[in-house]
Enzyme design. Sequence first.
Site, mmCIF file in Angstrom:
data_model
loop_
_atom_site.group_PDB
_atom_site.id
_atom_site.type_symbol
_atom_site.label_atom_id
_atom_site.label_comp_id
_atom_site.label_asym_id
_atom_site.label_seq_id
_atom_site.Cartn_x
_atom_site.Cartn_y
_atom_site.Cartn_z
ATOM 1 N N GLY A 159 0.778 -1.241 0.000
ATOM 2 C CA GLY A 159 0.000 0.000 0.000
ATOM 3 C C GLY A 159 0.802 1.279 0.000
ATOM 4 N N ALA A 167 3.686 -7.157 -4.673
ATOM 5 C CA ALA A 167 4.258 -8.051 -5.685
ATOM 6 C C ALA A 167 5.580 -7.471 -6.175
ATOM 7 C CB ALA A 167 3.307 -8.224 -6.866
ATOM 8 N N TYR A 215 7.188 -13.270 -14.564
ATOM 9 C CA TYR A 215 6.271 -12.317 -13.923
ATOM 10 C C TYR A 215 4.825 -12.634 -14.295
ATOM 11 C CZ TYR A 215 3.729 -7.981 -13.045
ATOM 12 O OH TYR A 215 2.789 -7.066 -12.634
#
Length: 376
Positions: free
Chosen positions: A8, A83, A187
Amino acid sequence: MKVLITGGAGFIGSRLALRLAEEGHAVSVLDNFLPQVHGDRPEASPLYERLDSATRLIRGDVTDRAALAAALAGQEAVVHLAAETGTGQSMYEIERYSRVNIGGTSLLLDLLANSDHAVRRVVVASSRSIYGEGRYRAPTGEYVYPPHRSEADMAAGDFAVKHPGIEGELECVATDEDSKLHPSSVYGITKQVQEQLVMTVCPSLGIEGVALRYQNVFGPGQSLANPYTGILSIFANLIMQGRAINIFEDGRESRDFVYVDDVVEATVLALTRPAAANRVFNVGTGAPVSVLEVAETLCRLFDADVPIEISGNFRAGDIRHNHADLTRIRETLGFEPAWSFERGIAELVAWARASGPQASAYDASLAEMREKGLLK
């Protein structure tokens, strides 16, 4: 709501956290403040101060069971953004990308499955990278999903997308959510697994899952120093340093560039609208822009005369084209992108000017990919 945002403090997550806090939600942010993204002293930044005053700010890693369990306590919803990002880097830091992206998501779901909690909805940031090459129309009119391009063709300067058994040029069309998933990078594979974990496990636990397949997100606040964050910020930083821009392939490869505030809006809708439950949505603009157009637009807006060099270089794992079909998110959530590419990139340039050029590991990242045989 009480909302936890993993990752965040990042580019998207920080704007989402502040937006939700302004709307009266109780927001918790879990972030490990990775130096590659945040630099060595993130606590000295104005962003850190704003998040610290508006949210419950937790410095911790999504792969740390104790930290994640503590962050989940009392939450009613989770937006899972944490991520590792970067197509090229993922091809040689395979364990790290798998550990964080797949392992972190697995840990989140394991905690939800095996502890008392109040979480009712999980929104996961998926990616357009799970599609690999996008959807194409053959000369016969049928839709096809071409395989990855061959290294031999690209080394010969032939960057066109081909499909076995089909003669003639393929037309790239908007990719919808029912299109084939065949990622071409580590990815992309990790993002596909993240999405499938959430969309499979959450319903079994009585939790609503939502997956958002973000296209190429850009805007003010995107790291100018991180060489894996996206070509707009990379090119902007090079221009401010007076350096040449190296365009891979022939410059005609294209992406769907979506402004960060539109992504935040789509994520808020996914978090709050009942109709979003247990659905997957594309988030983009639906309008492809070539890499060469990106470079030329940035030079024009910076009023800079730096060389644009079309090198013919190419990277393992890169796709040729992809842009989003937005029909589902329009009809289900009423989402409509408010920012055009031209308007958004002007905001990025104004912010970059104010920030000034940044020291970057861009050259080192290219050298590393060459050493690994991933940049040709």
